[in-house]
Design a protein around this motif. Structure first.
Motif, PDB file in Angstrom:
ATOM      1  N   UNK A  83       0.833  -1.209   0.000  1.00  0.00           N
ATOM      2  CA  UNK A  83       0.000   0.000   0.000  1.00  0.00           C
ATOM      3  C   UNK A  83       0.866   1.258   0.000  1.00  0.00           C
ATOM      4  N   UNK A  84       1.950   1.236   0.783  1.00  0.00           N
ATOM      5  CA  UNK A  84       2.849   2.381   0.836  1.00  0.00           C
ATOM      6  C   UNK A  84       3.527   2.616  -0.515  1.00  0.00           C
ATOM      7  N   UNK A  85       3.996   1.530  -1.133  1.00  0.00           N
ATOM      8  CA  UNK A  85       4.691   1.663  -2.416  1.00  0.00           C
ATOM      9  C   UNK A  85       3.720   2.079  -3.514  1.00  0.00           C
ATOM     10  N   UNK A  86       2.510   1.537  -3.512  1.00  0.00           N
ATOM     11  CA  UNK A  86       1.521   1.894  -4.535  1.00  0.00           C
ATOM     12  C   UNK A  86       1.217   3.390  -4.516  1.00  0.00           C
ATOM     13  N   UNK A  87       1.265   3.988  -3.334  1.00  0.00           N
ATOM     14  CA  UNK A  87       0.981   5.421  -3.205  1.00  0.00           C
ATOM     15  C   UNK A  87       2.061   6.286  -3.845  1.00  0.00           C
ATOM     16  N   UNK A  88       3.227   5.706  -4.126  1.00  0.00           N
ATOM     17  CA  UNK A  88       4.319   6.458  -4.760  1.00  0.00           C
ATOM     18  C   UNK A  88       4.308   6.326  -6.277  1.00  0.00           C
ATOM     19  N   UNK A  89       3.390   5.541  -6.809  1.00  0.00           N
ATOM     20  CA  UNK A  89       3.293   5.318  -8.256  1.00  0.00           C
ATOM     21  C   UNK A  89       2.079   6.076  -8.790  1.00  0.00           C
ATOM     22  N   UNK A  90       2.289   6.830  -9.856  1.00  0.00           N
ATOM     23  CA  UNK A  90       1.218   7.664 -10.396  1.00  0.00           C
ATOM     24  C   UNK A  90       0.568   7.024 -11.620  1.00  0.00           C
ATOM     25  N   UNK A  91      -0.653   7.415 -11.880  1.00  0.00           N
ATOM     26  CA  UNK A  91      -1.328   6.957 -13.094  1.00  0.00           C
ATOM     27  C   UNK A  91      -0.454   7.269 -14.308  1.00  0.00           C
ATOM     28  N   UNK A  92      -0.443   6.338 -15.261  1.00  0.00           N
ATOM     29  CA  UNK A  92       0.274   6.557 -16.510  1.00  0.00           C
ATOM     30  C   UNK A  92       1.751   6.198 -16.461  1.00  0.00           C
ATOM     31  N   UNK A  93       2.275   5.800 -15.310  1.00  0.00           N
ATOM     32  CA  UNK A  93       3.697   5.479 -15.213  1.00  0.00           C
ATOM     33  C   UNK A  93       3.963   4.030 -15.617  1.00  0.00           C
ATOM     34  N   UNK A  94       5.245   3.734 -15.827  1.00  0.00           N
ATOM     35  CA  UNK A  94       5.661   2.385 -16.212  1.00  0.00           C
ATOM     36  C   UNK A  94       6.354   1.709 -15.040  1.00  0.00           C
ATOM     37  N   UNK A  95       6.039   0.426 -14.837  1.00  0.00           N
ATOM     38  CA  UNK A  95       6.633  -0.335 -13.749  1.00  0.00           C
ATOM     39  C   UNK A  95       7.055  -1.712 -14.246  1.00  0.00           C
ATOM     40  N   UNK A  96       8.115  -2.231 -13.654  1.00  0.00           N
ATOM     41  CA  UNK A  96       8.552  -3.592 -13.922  1.00  0.00           C
ATOM     42  C   UNK A  96       8.558  -4.334 -12.590  1.00  0.00           C
ATOM     43  N   UNK A  97       7.920  -5.503 -12.562  1.00  0.00           N
ATOM     44  CA  UNK A  97       7.778  -6.283 -11.337  1.00  0.00           C
ATOM     45  C   UNK A  97       8.236  -7.714 -11.572  1.00  0.00           C
ATOM     46  N   UNK A  98       9.084  -8.228 -10.679  1.00  0.00           N
ATOM     47  CA  UNK A  98       9.410  -9.646 -10.769  1.00  0.00           C
ATOM     48  C   UNK A  98       8.363 -10.443  -9.997  1.00  0.00           C
ATOM     49  N   UNK A  99       8.442 -11.761 -10.117  1.00  0.00           N
ATOM     50  CA  UNK A  99       7.490 -12.589  -9.388  1.00  0.00           C
ATOM     51  C   UNK A  99       7.867 -12.650  -7.916  1.00  0.00           C
ATOM     52  N   UNK A 100       6.863 -12.660  -7.065  1.00  0.00           N
ATOM     53  CA  UNK A 100       7.093 -12.708  -5.628  1.00  0.00           C
ATOM     54  C   UNK A 100       5.800 -12.397  -4.916  1.00  0.00           C
ATOM     55  N   UNK A 101       5.693 -12.818  -3.676  1.00  0.00           N
ATOM     56  CA  UNK A 101       4.441 -12.587  -2.965  1.00  0.00           C
ATOM     57  C   UNK A 101       4.225 -11.109  -2.677  1.00  0.00           C
ATOM     58  N   UNK A 102       5.275 -10.382  -2.319  1.00  0.00           N
ATOM     59  CA  UNK A 102       5.090  -8.966  -1.999  1.00  0.00           C
ATOM     60  C   UNK A 102       4.790  -8.156  -3.256  1.00  0.00           C
ATOM     61  N   UNK A 103       5.395  -8.515  -4.378  1.00  0.00           N
ATOM     62  CA  UNK A 103       5.056  -7.828  -5.626  1.00  0.00           C
ATOM     63  C   UNK A 103       3.637  -8.189  -6.071  1.00  0.00           C
ATOM     64  N   UNK A 104       3.179  -9.389  -5.770  1.00  0.00           N
ATOM     65  CA  UNK A 104       1.792  -9.743  -6.075  1.00  0.00           C
ATOM     66  C   UNK A 104       0.826  -8.929  -5.224  1.00  0.00           C
ATOM     67  N   UNK A 105       1.170  -8.699  -3.965  1.00  0.00           N
ATOM     68  CA  UNK A 105       0.352  -7.809  -3.136  1.00  0.00           C
ATOM     69  C   UNK A 105       0.360  -6.394  -3.706  1.00  0.00           C
ATOM     70  N   UNK A 106       1.506  -5.949  -4.199  1.00  0.00           N
ATOM     71  CA  UNK A 106       1.594  -4.622  -4.800  1.00  0.00           C
ATOM     72  C   UNK A 106       0.676  -4.517  -6.012  1.00  0.00           C
ATOM     73  N   UNK A 107       0.664  -5.555  -6.852  1.00  0.00           N
ATOM     74  CA  UNK A 107      -0.221  -5.541  -8.018  1.00  0.00           C
ATOM     75  C   UNK A 107      -1.677  -5.337  -7.601  1.00  0.00           C
ATOM     76  N   UNK A 108      -2.090  -5.965  -6.524  1.00  0.00           N
ATOM     77  CA  UNK A 108      -3.467  -5.815  -6.049  1.00  0.00           C
ATOM     78  C   UNK A 108      -3.736  -4.403  -5.527  1.00  0.00           C
ATOM     79  N   UNK A 109      -2.716  -3.788  -4.936  1.00  0.00           N
ATOM     80  CA  UNK A 109      -2.875  -2.413  -4.460  1.00  0.00           C
ATOM     81  C   UNK A 109      -2.888  -1.404  -5.611  1.00  0.00           C
ATOM     82  N   UNK A 110      -2.475  -1.834  -6.792  1.00  0.00           N
ATOM     83  CA  UNK A 110      -2.452  -0.959  -7.966  1.00  0.00           C
ATOM     84  C   UNK A 110      -3.736  -1.057  -8.797  1.00  0.00           C
ATOM     85  N   UNK A 111      -4.710  -1.807  -8.312  1.00  0.00           N
ATOM     86  CA  UNK A 111      -5.941  -1.995  -9.079  1.00  0.00           C
ATOM     87  C   UNK A 111      -6.715  -0.695  -9.267  1.00  0.00           C
TER      88      UNK A 111
END
Length: 258
Positions: A83-111
């Protein structure tokens, strides 16, 4: 605490945590490092415990558990980091994520975000963020792992190497004060290293349980990324290594940094 009782306490702690450093074990038991080493020696000799660099672990728990089980472990901590990291990412930006449980949680916070460009090797992350809110999702190809549904190998690394993104984010299996960030699988570590090299911002996200663990393969030293995000302040030696490397420390729940 007598010798045999300490053996039982050591095994109990390992059942809870999987791996534990010798220094942490001495602190938890209230004895000297020399005493802990003497106590551990017969356990490693009979195969009950495996010895690693500066740490011990249970043979059945060395390495990472299956992906779904790991999603349940420390879920609240991973969610608050995400949730904290998602708040630092703005609409329209580009992100690269590797596989992992915490990155999967991040993906859900970016919905709730819109028009993201997402590059990943994780089918879970790709499914979560594709086809909604005007997102573009690029998934690396290759053979998918049975447990995580993620692609690895030379083709996956070559694919993500074509991109340059605003935020390159990995989750890892271990953080060691001497070695840096580590993982338990060579291909995963190689992929994560490539991800970190492709972002204007390079971010490692991990919950506090990974601090003091010794993985099998180094991803990079503390100078290999710009920021580490976690839920609790790390031990002093890791905090000092981050500070010396100039890496920013971000802690969820508003705790103090260094």
């Amino acid at each position: 605490m007598i010798h045999s009782k300490r053996h039982g306490e050591i095994l109990r702690l390992l059942q809870e945590e999987g791996t534990i450093t010798i220094t942490s074990l001495a602190d938890r038991l209230g004895v000297s490092l020399e005493t802990v080493r003497r106590d551990v020696k017969p356990l490693t000799s009979d195969g009950s415990v495996l010895k690693m660099h500066g740490a011990i672990g249970l043979p059945s728990m060395i390495g990472e558990a299956p992906f779904e089980r790991r999603m349940r472990e420390n879920a609240d901590a991973k969610r608050v980091i995400a949730r904290m990291v998602a708040a630092t990412i703005r609409d329209g930006e580009s992100i690269m994520l590797d596989t992992g449980t915490t990155t999967s949680f991040l993906a859900r916070e970016l919905l709730g975000h819109r028009r993201l460009t997402v590059v990943t090797n994780s089918s879970d992350i790709a499914r979560t963020l594709a086809t909604i809110n005007g997102n573009k999702v690029y998934m690396a190809g290759g053979e998918l792992r049975n447990d995580s549904g993620a692609a690895f190998g030379a083709s996956a690394i070559e694919f993500v190497g074509r991109f340059s993104v605003s935020h390159a984010i990995i989750s890892i299996g271990a953080v060691d004060a001497m070695t840096g960030v580590m993982d338990y699988d060579l291909e995963e570590a190689e992929f994560a290293r490539m991800v970190l090299s492709r972002g204007q911002r390079s971010l490692v996200i991990t919950d506090h349980s990974k601090f003091g663990r010794q993985g099998l393969v180094q991803v990079c030293g503390f100078d290999g990324f710009s920021e580490l995000a976690t839920d609790l302040a790390p031990p002093r030696d890791i905090a000092a290594a981050l500070a010396q490397a100039g890496a920013r420390l971000s802690i969820a729940r508003g705790e103090a940094g260094f």
